[in-house]
Design an enzyme around this catalytic site. Structure first.
Site, PDB file in Angstrom:
ATOM      1  CG  ASP A 154      11.368   7.220 -10.416  1.00  0.00           C
ATOM      2  OD1 ASP A 154      12.116   6.266 -10.698  1.00  0.00           O
ATOM      3  OD2 ASP A 154      10.206   7.068  -9.984  1.00  0.00           O
ATOM      4  CD1 TRP A 155      16.728   3.897 -14.058  1.00  0.00           C
ATOM      5  CD2 TRP A 155      16.535   5.010 -12.142  1.00  0.00           C
ATOM      6  NE1 TRP A 155      17.846   3.622 -13.287  1.00  0.00           N
ATOM      7  CE2 TRP A 155      17.745   4.293 -12.111  1.00  0.00           C
ATOM      8  CE3 TRP A 155      16.209   5.790 -11.033  1.00  0.00           C
ATOM      9  CZ2 TRP A 155      18.627   4.326 -11.027  1.00  0.00           C
ATOM     10  CZ3 TRP A 155      17.077   5.828  -9.944  1.00  0.00           C
ATOM     11  CH2 TRP A 155      18.267   5.111  -9.955  1.00  0.00           C
TER      12      TRP A 155
END
Length: 746
Positions: A273-274
């Protein structure tokens, strides 16, 4: 003369040899390299491409080069990988290094209903249609990784991101996610199933370590991911932000190496995930393949090449060059990414896709109609009779507020969005007079990440005046449709923060109570991705759960309200009367503090908790009414006892006893009344959505094996089905069992 002949002969031979060698060389050059040959097995293509790559090319491939892309290998003709949010529609383009909009004029997508609505269809065909349509949109925009769907379990009604997931039951989520994935991937776009795992709250998601026992992990929180991998064939998985066993889930030894790869045999790519990566060493060895979003504006730390400073970039390269780590793990990561490329961007048979088409609009509308849930209909207030109702009052901010913008990463720039008010007006036409009153003022903003709704919802009148106007309009109407609920603002249905209360915001409870006093024909439409408290439930004759319905929201809702479409959605999660009727809140175990949370309720999530403690819900899991009626016959089994290697089939006749066409979701639950371990009263193990004309009858069958009877034994680290008597229960919801039978596992 003889010498001349000899020289001529030699020249001829040399020329001949040169020609032969030239032909051979030309043939060799014309042969397609293995990695470019579609006829070669993907494994061979991967190995051939891998051996041609330099160390720096390999390092470059495993981390981002922009907000949403990672590099391919231009020298070898291997394209970049382009990701896109989100699970409900294709995100608009942003600038290379920033979240700001790129200013494109051709990236307005079709907005599909939120995944809670898809789960509420209880319809695998709808899931396939959803995935196919969304995959076509992603493909048209040349994205090859779709960051979705989400399958985290609905543990608490306060989780801000529940609207992006598929409800509280692991079996239902598993059955819906598989066709969704297949629909997406038939377009040459990878479904990236998220968030793996235990991401069940938003407010402390980056720092909280989740404590959960293995039985609960395997029975509740992992089944949908396992189905996505082993049945859906997902090409990518996204790690979650939180920690488990003290390690962040984007590089978690137990989740990614032990379970995902070794136990389930996952061959795809693990995407962070970012901003979910925190350590180079763990990222190397604990199963992560692609790093995105670290230092998320792409330009931090005062360095011109921020992406080279990602954990899996220059720091990894330095460890290799210094001899501190080898390249085995790097090659494995690159192999998986190359495999993804050959399945997507390097697939010459990949279709071209389509974008924001009429076909996709019809799909979005059909899914929305199929997922809307009729919660209550006392006195048959619905469907609205347009022969009698000449004035329809529509009240509430959510009747006009755009819901495709906001909520976090699933925020969209939709080509259009039909509001509930406009949908009702368009459907009613001249058959009735539709009047509108605001009723309450909530969130008047209309900008998220640079996408603007263009709406001006500012109303500076006193709240008392706004309510008085609504009551006056309602008093004069034949039917009142109140459209309220939540929105996608912070602390409602939105990424990054959890809800603060089960109650409706903006004093809506007071307004609904007063509306019920002035007009007995009141319909409350709740727009939300979460359960809400309804202290006025006994005063309101008709209640509809409307979800976030996407571009065709108003059209779909109007078709249900006037009866063009018979409602057939069923709740994918329990609506509790009060917050402490939910296990996590009863045990004060949500959301935990910023460092730790313990899932004290264990396997007793949702209806499992309510049934264990004899708590009557506001609306039960699986509940949903219809404008027609259904009659269930007696369930029968094809045998009275089975062995561990057998299967057993249950059959039940269902008849439409009403006066109009309808669809019913027939649900199978299994109960183990006598067990050596504590088990739920019953668990969903099958469902089927059937369509019936008036008077028509169909036989519904369910076939199960021992997996439907099993629990996870943590000590054995295996699934166990104990011999003994079981019950098969069939009904229209978890709280409305129509018929049951017993059988024995020998």
């Amino acid at each position: 003369m003889r010498l001349a002949y000899i020289n001529a002969s030699r020249i001829f031979k040399v020329l001949a040899l040169t020609i032969v060698l030239g032909i051979s060389a030309a043939r060799a050059q014309s042969q397609t390299p293995v990695y470019l040959d579609d006829n070669q097995p993907i494994k061979n293509r991967v190995e051939d491409a891998l051996k041609r790559m330099t160390l720096k090319e390999k390092i470059a491939m495993i981390h981002a080069q922009s907000k949403f892309s990672s590099p391919g290998v231009p020298r070898l003709g291997i394209p970049d990988n382009w990701t896109t949010d989100g699970p409900h529609g294709i995100r608009p383009e942003v600038l290379w290094d920033e979240w700001s909009q790129a200013g494109w004029t051709n990236d307005s997508c079709m907005a599909f209903p939120a995944l809670t609505c898809l789960a509420a269809t209880w319809h695998k065909d709808m899931a396939m249609l959803y995935g196919k349509s969304l995959g076509e949109e992603a493909r048209y925009r040349n994205k090859n990784i779709l960051l979705g769907p989400g399958v985290n379990i609905y543990r608490s009604p306060l989780n801000g991101r529940n609207f992006e997931y598929m409800g509280e039951d692991p079996y239902l989520s598993s059955q819906i996610v598989v066709p969704y994935i297949k629909g997406v991937q038939q377009n040459g776009v990878a479904a990236c199933v998220k968030h793996f795992a235990l991401n069940n709250s938003e407010g402390n998601r980056n720092t909280v370590n989740v404590n959960v026992d293995d039985r609960t992990l395997y029975e509740i929180y992992l089944p949908a991911f396992k189905a996505a991998v082993q049945e859906g064939g997902a090409w990518a998985i996204m790690g979650s932000y939180n920690l488990y066993k003290g390690q962040h889930c984007c590089h978690n030894e137990y989740l990614l190496n032990n379970i995902l790869r070794k136990e389930w045999g996952f061959e795809g790519v693990v995407v962070s995930d970012w901003g979910g990566v925190h350590d180079t060493h763990q990222a190397i060895f604990n199963g992560l393949d692609m790093e995105f979003g670290t230092w998320t504006n792409g330009l931090s730390k005062g360095k011109s090449k921020a992406y080279d400073n990602y954990y899996l970039a220059d720091p990894y390269l330095a460890l290799i060059n210094s001899g501190q780590v080898g390249t085995k793990e790097l090659d494995e990561k690159v192999r998986r990414i190359l495999r993804l490329s050959f399945l997507t961007t390097m697939n010459k048979k990949r279709p071209f896709g389509s974008f924001a088409t009429e076909e996709h609009a019809l799909a979005a509308r059909k899914i929305a109609e199929d997922g809307i849930v009729l919660l209550k209909n006392k006195g048959n207030v619905l469907p609205i009779n347009l022969n009698k109702a000449k004035t329809i009052a529509v009240i509430g901010e959510n009747a006009v507020k755009m819901m495709t913008v906001g909520g976090g990463s699933s925020s969209l720039k939709a080509r259009y969005e039909i509001s509930p008010l406009d949908g009702i007006k368009a459907r009613v036409g001249t058959q009735a007079n539709v009047v509108y009153a605001r009723g309450y003022v909530g969130d008047t903003t209309g900008n998220y990440n640079g996408v603007e709704t263009g709406q001006n919802l500012v109303d500076k009148r006193p709240a008392s005046q706004i309510m008085a106007e609504a009551l006056d309009v309602a008093r004069k109407a034949d039917v009142v449709v109140f459209v309220g609920g939540l929105n996608k603002s912070d602390n409602q249905d939105a990424e990054g923060a959890d809800r603060q209360s089960l109650s409706l915001p903006y004093n809506q409870d007071k307004l609904i109570t007063e509306l019920a006093k002035v007009n007995k024909n009141l319909v409350v439409v709740n727009i939300s991705g979460n359960a809400v408290a309804m202290p006025w439930v006994n005063q309101v004759p008709a209640i509809v759960q409307g979800w976030f319905l996407g571009s065709e929201a108003g059209t779909a809702l109007a078709s249900i309200l006037v009866g063009d479409v018979n409602p057939s959605g069923k709740l994918p999660f329990t609506f509790p009367v009060k917050l402490t009727d939910n296990g996590a809140h009863a045990l004060n175990a949500f959301p935990g503090n910023d460092k730790e949370v313990t899932y004290k309720e264990g396997i007793f999530v949702g209806y499992r908790w309510a049934e264990k403690h004899n708590i009557k819900p506001l609306f039960a899991f699986g509940h949903g009414l219809s404008y027609t009626t259904f009659q269930y016959g007696k369930v029968t089994a094809d045998k009275k006892s089975i062995t561990a290697s057998d299967k057993i089939t249950f059959s039940v006749n269902v008849k439409n006893t009403g006066s109009r066409d309808g669809e019913e979701v027939v649900q199978l639950y299994i109960s183990d009344p006598k067990s050596s371990v504590q088990r739920p009263v019953k668990e969903l193990k099958g469902f089927e959505k059937i369509s019936l004309k008036p008077g028509e009858q169909k036989t519904v069958t369910f076939t199960v094996d021992k997996s439907a009877l099993s629990f996870f034994d943590a000590a054995k680290h295996d699934w166990v089905a104990e011999p003994g008597s079981f019950e098969a229960l069939v009904g229209s919801s978890s709280a409305d069992i129509k018929t049951k039978t017993t059988f024995v596992l020998n």
